[in-house]
Scaffold this motif. Structure first.
Motif, PDB file in Angstrom:
ATOM      1  N   GLY A 172     -47.727  -4.747  -2.616  1.00  0.00           N
ATOM      2  CA  GLY A 172     -46.872  -6.381  -3.131  1.00  0.00           C
ATOM      3  C   GLY A 172     -47.935  -7.421  -3.376  1.00  0.00           C
ATOM      4  O   GLY A 172     -48.915  -7.276  -3.336  1.00  0.00           O
ATOM      5  N   ASP A 173     -47.054  -8.486  -3.521  1.00  0.00           N
ATOM      6  CA  ASP A 173     -47.979  -9.683  -3.728  1.00  0.00           C
ATOM      7  C   ASP A 173     -47.865 -10.793  -2.430  1.00  0.00           C
ATOM      8  O   ASP A 173     -48.060 -11.879  -2.456  1.00  0.00           O
ATOM      9  CB  ASP A 173     -47.324 -10.317  -5.033  1.00  0.00           C
ATOM     10  CG  ASP A 173     -45.793 -10.408  -4.884  1.00  0.00           C
ATOM     11  OD1 ASP A 173     -45.195 -10.146  -6.085  1.00  0.00           O
ATOM     12  OD2 ASP A 173     -45.223 -10.699  -3.785  1.00  0.00           O
ATOM     13  N   VAL A 174     -47.519 -10.274  -1.136  1.00  0.00           N
ATOM     14  CA  VAL A 174     -47.473 -11.035  -0.076  1.00  0.00           C
ATOM     15  C   VAL A 174     -47.528 -10.067   1.137  1.00  0.00           C
ATOM     16  O   VAL A 174     -47.325  -8.932   0.924  1.00  0.00           O
ATOM     17  CB  VAL A 174     -46.345 -11.742   0.094  1.00  0.00           C
ATOM     18  CG1 VAL A 174     -45.126 -11.120   0.447  1.00  0.00           C
ATOM     19  CG2 VAL A 174     -46.272 -12.870   1.128  1.00  0.00           C
ATOM     20  N   GLY A 175     -48.061 -10.458   2.289  1.00  0.00           N
ATOM     21  CA  GLY A 175     -47.847  -9.612   3.504  1.00  0.00           C
ATOM     22  C   GLY A 175     -46.613  -9.529   4.149  1.00  0.00           C
ATOM     23  O   GLY A 175     -45.686 -10.120   3.653  1.00  0.00           O
TER      24      GLY A 175
ATOM     25  N   ARG B  33     -43.572 -12.698  -3.399  1.00  0.00           N
ATOM     26  CA  ARG B  33     -42.208 -12.594  -2.901  1.00  0.00           C
ATOM     27  C   ARG B  33     -41.877 -11.315  -2.340  1.00  0.00           C
ATOM     28  O   ARG B  33     -40.855 -10.969  -1.804  1.00  0.00           O
ATOM     29  CB  ARG B  33     -41.031 -13.079  -3.867  1.00  0.00           C
ATOM     30  CG  ARG B  33     -41.184 -14.499  -4.245  1.00  0.00           C
ATOM     31  CD  ARG B  33     -40.027 -15.162  -5.126  1.00  0.00           C
ATOM     32  NE  ARG B  33     -38.747 -14.527  -4.680  1.00  0.00           N
ATOM     33  CZ  ARG B  33     -37.672 -14.711  -5.720  1.00  0.00           C
ATOM     34  NH1 ARG B  33     -37.961 -15.537  -6.930  1.00  0.00           N
ATOM     35  NH2 ARG B  33     -36.373 -14.321  -5.451  1.00  0.00           N
ATOM     36  N   LYS B  34     -42.881 -10.274  -2.713  1.00  0.00           N
ATOM     37  CA  LYS B  34     -42.255  -8.911  -2.532  1.00  0.00           C
ATOM     38  C   LYS B  34     -43.360  -8.306  -1.803  1.00  0.00           C
ATOM     39  O   LYS B  34     -44.611  -8.415  -1.715  1.00  0.00           O
ATOM     40  CB  LYS B  34     -42.230  -8.288  -3.850  1.00  0.00           C
ATOM     41  CG  LYS B  34     -41.039  -8.505  -4.522  1.00  0.00           C
ATOM     42  CD  LYS B  34     -40.882  -7.733  -5.875  1.00  0.00           C
ATOM     43  CE  LYS B  34     -39.817  -8.048  -6.700  1.00  0.00           C
ATOM     44  NZ  LYS B  34     -39.525  -7.212  -7.926  1.00  0.00           N
ATOM     45  N   ASN B  35     -42.892  -7.512  -0.670  1.00  0.00           N
ATOM     46  CA  ASN B  35     -43.969  -6.568   0.136  1.00  0.00           C
ATOM     47  C   ASN B  35     -43.248  -5.126   0.503  1.00  0.00           C
ATOM     48  O   ASN B  35     -41.976  -5.142   0.691  1.00  0.00           O
ATOM     49  CB  ASN B  35     -44.194  -7.312   1.573  1.00  0.00           C
ATOM     50  CG  ASN B  35     -45.027  -6.449   2.500  1.00  0.00           C
ATOM     51  OD1 ASN B  35     -44.350  -5.776   3.008  1.00  0.00           O
ATOM     52  ND2 ASN B  35     -46.222  -6.493   2.414  1.00  0.00           N
TER      53      ASN B  35
ATOM     54  N   ASN C 116     -37.820  -8.503   0.175  1.00  0.00           N
ATOM     55  CA  ASN C 116     -38.038  -9.482  -0.964  1.00  0.00           C
ATOM     56  C   ASN C 116     -37.659 -11.060  -0.515  1.00  0.00           C
ATOM     57  O   ASN C 116     -36.527 -11.225   0.055  1.00  0.00           O
ATOM     58  CB  ASN C 116     -36.760  -9.260  -2.172  1.00  0.00           C
ATOM     59  CG  ASN C 116     -37.179  -7.787  -2.893  1.00  0.00           C
ATOM     60  OD1 ASN C 116     -38.457  -7.413  -3.015  1.00  0.00           O
ATOM     61  ND2 ASN C 116     -36.211  -7.109  -3.135  1.00  0.00           N
ATOM     62  N   GLN C 117     -38.437 -11.619  -0.734  1.00  0.00           N
ATOM     63  CA  GLN C 117     -38.358 -12.838  -0.047  1.00  0.00           C
ATOM     64  C   GLN C 117     -37.648 -13.991  -1.188  1.00  0.00           C
ATOM     65  O   GLN C 117     -37.558 -13.636  -2.393  1.00  0.00           O
ATOM     66  CB  GLN C 117     -39.744 -13.687   0.096  1.00  0.00           C
ATOM     67  CG  GLN C 117     -40.554 -13.206   1.224  1.00  0.00           C
ATOM     68  CD  GLN C 117     -41.784 -13.637   1.759  1.00  0.00           C
ATOM     69  OE1 GLN C 117     -42.327 -13.256   3.008  1.00  0.00           O
ATOM     70  NE2 GLN C 117     -42.449 -14.463   0.885  1.00  0.00           N
TER      71      GLN C 117
END
Length: 421
Positions: free
Chosen positions: A288-291, A261-263, A251-252
């Motif tokens: 998720g919504d990012v690498g 923010r999540k991978n 979680n970024q």
């Protein structure tokens, strides 16, 4: 057994060096228990980029001297670890330096390349029973904080790490690090790290099964958890099947785009070893919504948790860790000792990734062919000297060429460890 076979068979034994805190009752004394070694490395990496990008290459000679004292006698034993490292540039001119993926020698804001790099550090250590506390400059090797030693010189971190093995088979770690020394530059916090907290452990359930669970909190950047389960099933005197599952949840923090923010990323690898041969089939999935973001330096806008903090199956030149990426790997390795050439090994792997989320450009693909020969001298004055010749050919789909660099990579490493104490 070659190192890449051991990677899967032993990957459940996750720990930092020293892996297990020895019993203080066996303390031999500060001097008597001391050891000192020098590690020499001549390294070369070349990247022939496609799509019109400038080729990059660096060549250097490095040396790392390490000293580790024994522990004083008593209920609590004290000691010190120290190191000095030096690297000199042999060639990287004509604009070929400065690739983040090579990073032998830093290029400053004026475009000047470091001619050499020198660093030194030390750590104090105390041991009670089977628990070790180390404070100072260290090279942690944990799945959520793993220093990079795959280039010319290693990166180091400054902080406190507790390693405890009071329970048989269980190794626990807890630590906080507040500085990172860049492997290509001088200075204690040349990477401008804020702080990283780590907590976790590994447990050897029996001779066949091991598990691990770790977490990290990189201040103002991300929070991450890691899980691993490793199973080894002997199938005969020279045969074995290893199943290895590993995964990260990240979680970024708010400084990133709220929509990115999540991978979640995981891999499952099956390795069958029969005599001198091993065969691996692996699947890796990123969602998720990012690498999956990791490594490099916070001074460059990256995570700063170590350049090898991706303990997953499909990681070669590409990590196959892009948003929504799915990847398959097929690999083969052979140890030529069985054919009369002890010390020589070879590995080849093919990895294909699909479903990379490129936003408005649709879904992309990438594929890599990896080859590596390694030879370790078995006897004589050059005993333990190793030569590694590695190559990768990475290609991506046309719609992914703006997001992923493709090209051909060659690495040549000559390593020579020397023990003095």
């Amino acid at each position: 057994m070659s190192d890449y076979k051991a990677r899967f068979i032993l990957s459940g034994l996750l720990a930092s060096a020293p892996s297990f805190a020895a019993d203080q009752a066996d303390a031999r004394g500060f001097v008597e228990g001391s050891s000192m070694d020098v590690f020499l490395r001549n390294g070369y990496i070349s990247r022939d980029y496609k799509q019109g990008n400038q080729d990059k290459a660096e060549w250097g000679q490095g040396a790392v001297a390490s000293f580790s004292s024994g522990f004083t006698a008593g209920t609590v034993g004290f000691g010190v670890d120290a190191f000095g490292l030096y690297g000199v540039r042999l060639d990287s001119g004509n604009g070929r330096a400065g690739a983040p993926g090579i990073d032998f020698f830093m290029v400053d804001d004026n475009g000047d390349i470091e001619h050499d790099v020198a660093q030194a550090g030390a750590a104090l250590k105390a041991r009670f029973s089977n628990t070790l506390i180390t404070y100072g400059n260290q090279r942690p090797t944990l799945p959520v904080l793993s220093h990079d030693n795959s280039r010319l010189l290693p990166e180091t971190f400054t902080g406190t790490l507790i390693t405890s093995s009071e329970i048989d088979g269980l190794v626990l770690h807890a630590g906080r690090f507040t500085a990172q020394s860049r492997k290509s530059d001088e200075g204690r916090d040349s990477a401008e790290l804020k702080a990283i907290d780590v907590l976790g452990g590994s447990y050897q359930l029996n001779d066949n099964i091991s598990a691990a669970l770790y977490a990290s909190d990189v201040e103002d950047v991300l929070k991450r958890q890691y899980v691993n389960l490793n199973y080894v099933r002997p199938l005969g005197e020279r045969d074995a099947l290893t199943l290895d599952f590993g995964g990260y949840r990240t979680n970024q923090e708010e400084q990133f785009d709220p929509a990115e923010r999540k991978n979640r990323i995981w891999s499952l690898a099956a390795t069958y070893v029969t005599g001198p041969h091993d065969f691996t089939l692996a699947y890796q999935r990123s969602s998720g919504d990012v690498g999956y973001n990791y490594g490099f330096y916070q001074s460059e806008g990256w995570v700063g948790d170590g350049g090898t903090s991706i303990w997953l199956a499909n990681s070669y030149w590409s990590d196959f860790n892009n948003e929504d990426e799915r990847s398959w790997q097929l690999a083969y390795g052979v140890d030529f000792a069985a054919y009369g050439v002890p010390g020589l090994s070879y590995k080849v792997a093919y990895v294909r990734g699909t479903d990379i989320n490129l936003g408005g450009d649709g879904r992309g693909t990438e594929r890599e062919i990896f080859n590596q020969f390694q030879y370790v001298v078995q006897s004589g004055a050059a005993k333990d000297l190793s030569v590694r010749l590695r190559s990768s050919a990475l290609r991506v789909s046309a719609n992914a060429q703006n997001a992923i660099s493709e090209g051909n990579e060659v690495r040549v490493f000559v390593d020579f460890p020397l023990d003095f104490l």
